[in-house]
Every structure is written in C-alpha cells, then in structure tokens.
Design an enzyme around this catalytic site. Sequence first.
Site, short mmCIF file in Angstrom:
data_model
loop_
_atom_site.label_atom_id
_atom_site.label_comp_id
_atom_site.label_asym_id
_atom_site.label_seq_id
_atom_site.Cartn_x
_atom_site.Cartn_y
_atom_site.Cartn_z
N LYS A 201 8.48 1.58 4.74
CA LYS A 201 7.04 1.82 4.87
C LYS A 201 6.79 2.67 6.10
CE LYS A 201 2.57 -0.36 5.42
NZ LYS A 201 1.78 -1.59 5.31
N ARG A 211 -7.67 0.87 4.83
CA ARG A 211 -8.12 0.12 6.02
C ARG A 211 -9.63 -0.03 6.01
NH1 ARG A 211 -3.74 2.88 10.25
NH2 ARG A 211 -1.91 2.11 9.11
N LYS A 225 0.09 2.19 14.04
CA LYS A 225 1.10 1.16 13.76
C LYS A 225 2.50 1.73 13.97
CE LYS A 225 -1.99 -1.36 10.64
NZ LYS A 225 -2.15 -2.08 9.35
N GLU A 241 16.89 0.57 6.50
CA GLU A 241 15.89 -0.49 6.28
C GLU A 241 16.16 -1.23 4.96
OE1 GLU A 241 13.53 -1.90 7.86
OE2 GLU A 241 12.73 -0.57 9.39
N LYS A 256 6.85 3.52 0.50
CA LYS A 256 5.41 3.72 0.67
C LYS A 256 5.15 4.66 1.82
CE LYS A 256 1.40 1.04 1.88
NZ LYS A 256 0.96 -0.18 2.45
N SER A 282 -3.74 4.50 -0.93
CA SER A 282 -5.18 4.77 -0.99
C SER A 282 -5.51 6.24 -0.75
CB SER A 282 -5.91 3.89 0.00
OG SER A 282 -5.39 4.06 1.32
N TYR A 321 -3.88 2.41 -7.73
CA TYR A 321 -5.28 2.05 -7.98
C TYR A 321 -5.75 2.59 -9.33
CZ TYR A 321 -4.83 0.81 -3.14
OH TYR A 321 -4.37 0.25 -1.97
C1 PBG Z 1 -1.16 -3.70 5.43
C2 PBG Z 1 -1.06 -2.82 4.25
C3 PBG Z 1 -1.50 -1.49 4.25
C4 PBG Z 1 -1.37 -1.03 2.95
C5 PBG Z 1 -0.84 -2.07 2.18
N1 PBG Z 1 -0.63 -3.17 3.02
C6 PBG Z 1 -2.10 -0.67 5.30
C7 PBG Z 1 -1.47 -0.50 6.60
O1 PBG Z 1 -0.28 -0.67 6.77
O2 PBG Z 1 -2.23 -0.19 7.51
C8 PBG Z 1 -1.78 0.36 2.54
C9 PBG Z 1 -2.12 0.56 1.13
C10 PBG Z 1 -2.87 1.79 0.83
O3 PBG Z 1 -3.13 2.67 1.67
O4 PBG Z 1 -3.23 1.91 -0.35
N2 PBG Z 1 -0.18 -4.49 5.79
#
Ligand code: PBG
Length: 334
Positions: A201, A211, A225, A241, A256, A282, A321
């Site tokens: 990720k 968010r 992050k 990982e 991701k 997203s 989505y």
């Molecule tokens: C949080 C989490 C995130 C997403 C899934 N789980 C956001 C982040 O890490 O800030 C993102 C999913 C998306 O953008 O559709 N633990």
Amino acid sequence: MTDRHYPATRLRRLRSQPFLRDLVREHRLSPADLILPVFIREGQGIREPVASMPGVVRQSLDQLVITAREAADAGLPALVLFPLIEAAHKSEDAAAAWDPDGLVPRAIQAIKAEVPQLGVITDVALDPYTSHGQDGLLDDTGYVTNDATVEALVRQSLCHVAAGADVVSPSDMMDGRIAAIRQALEAEGRVNAAILSYAAKYASDLYGPFRDAVGSAGNLGGGGKHTYQMDIGNGDEALHEVALDLAEGADMVMVKPGLPYLDIVRRVKDRFGVPTLAYQVSGEYAMLKAATDHGWLDERKAVLECLLAFKRAGADAVLSYFALDAARWLQEAA
Ligand code: PBG
C-alpha cells in the site's frame, strides 16, 4: 504475382469476426471478480452523497442491507465496510475501533442476518477512530508507533470476527501486524477467519476522496502517511512487503492503488502466485467519473476496460466503487 511476399502470420485473421475474438480472448471480467467498498454511517434512511465521489454515498445500516442484497443479486462475492465515525467517538487511543456495539460490528451483523451468503470484509486500521486521522497511535512526538498500534489492530480484528466478519483486511501498514492478528485469531479458535493484507500500500495522493468520505481528511490536516505507507518510487520493496505478510500468515494480498500500479500487481502475481487483489481507489474513481460525467468518456466502456486491465495484469479480484454498476452491466451483456 509469384514473387509477391505474403505475411506468414496474419494476427488480424482471428480479429476478423466476433466469434473468433470471443474464442481466443485470454481474460474476462465477471461479477465474481469484483468487491464493493461501502461507506457506512449512523442514522436511518440515509444515503448521503460524497461530494468528491459522484454516485457514491454514505449509508445508514438499513440502507446497507438493501445494498448488500443488490450486491448479492448482481453476483458480487463480498463487500468491504468503511465507517464514518462521529467526532464524539473519535479519540487519541481509537478505543471505539473495538467496541462490540460499534457501527462496524452492527453492520456486519445486519448483513449476516439478511444476506448471509454475501462475504463481509472489514478494514482494519485506526484512521476512522483517531482524533488525528492517522492509521495508528501517536507517541509524544506525533510519530505513529508500530507495536502499540499492532495491539490495537489485534483487538479491532477480533472484534470484527466475533461480530461475523469473514475476512479482516489490515490497511494500516504497520510491521508485524499480520503475524499478531493471525496468532490472536488462532488462539481464539477462529481458524477460518481469513486475512486480506494490504501488503503493498503506497503513500498515494489518490486516496483524497476516500478521506473525505470517512471524515478523516480534516483531522489529518496536512499530515501525510509517509512514515508507514510505501514510497511511490519503490517496486522491489513491494515484493519484500508481500513476502513478509505471506510468511506471517496472510491468505490474500492486495496492491493499492490500482491502475497506476499494475506493474506491481504483475510482479507480485508472477513471484508468489498467491491470491492477489488490487484496489481501484477513490481518486481513480473520481478521475473516471469526472470524465464520464462530462461525456468525455463512455462510462460503461471505459470502466469495464479499466477493470479488465486489472485481470490481465494478474489480479484475481478488484475492489472498486464501480463494482455494483459493473456487475449489472456484465449481467445485462451476458
Ligand atoms: C485507511 C484506508 C484508506 C483507504 C482504504 N483504507 C485511506 C488511507 O490510507 O488514507 C483508501 C481507499 C481509497 O482511496 O479508495 N486505512
């Protein structure tokens, strides 16, 4: 004419008729490949639009049950739940994340009571529950601590599985959390609770609309992050990982974001040959929607093409989505 050169191979031959194209198509997309992320919230009868994700809503649990039934009818195997937690329940220690009467456990129970055959996957991370919007617990300097966070993630995972979750999906990127969660599940006799690890990720800007949807953007402020999610310039590190998470007991791994990271999907699949999922996040949704809402792209064709690309790259399933719409389009076309 006799000295004329003809191509020995005409690849266009098998493209010349629809039946031939169908016959030799290497990859196909089906509803069974798609998983729908759903944003949930408290209340009754609520379908609240997410401004940066046109067509996506935050829904109360009565609506969630309707969505779950639609998902099952469309042939989707599972949903993933993402909660919007009210400010009053956010805290420094994220304790609401393992409240057995919290929103997520109640959502799991509601789905399992009404649509038991639908798989329920939950997100394991603290960001919806922390007052600062980070996925983990902070020390005095504001650094996200690893080992204390892992203890909290274990509690959250056990809480979700006790409520009936089929799969827990840690998206937090702490080190060692898969082993800790696996050991705790085994110790409680939850031997068939699966772990879908967000193994690779990245610290991506494409999570912005998400968010907003879970209400962590404001709390996070300008803070990123980057001290726990992967650097976007790295590829080999993703394999490291994944190797660790598999050794720690992950059943499935995830890459991701999705489309811009298909190189990683392919490398993971080739190297490990394990169930590999990808998340069309997203920001990818927002990009496609912006173009299709303007009529610049044909929504069905563009979305189905992007989703098929995940499969060609080696993904076994895709979180999207668009999953419910896409499953219905596929059903209509069948
Ligand atoms: C949080 C989490 C995130 C997403 C899934 N789980 C956001 C982040 O890490 O800030 C993102 C999913 C998306 O953008 O559709 N633990």
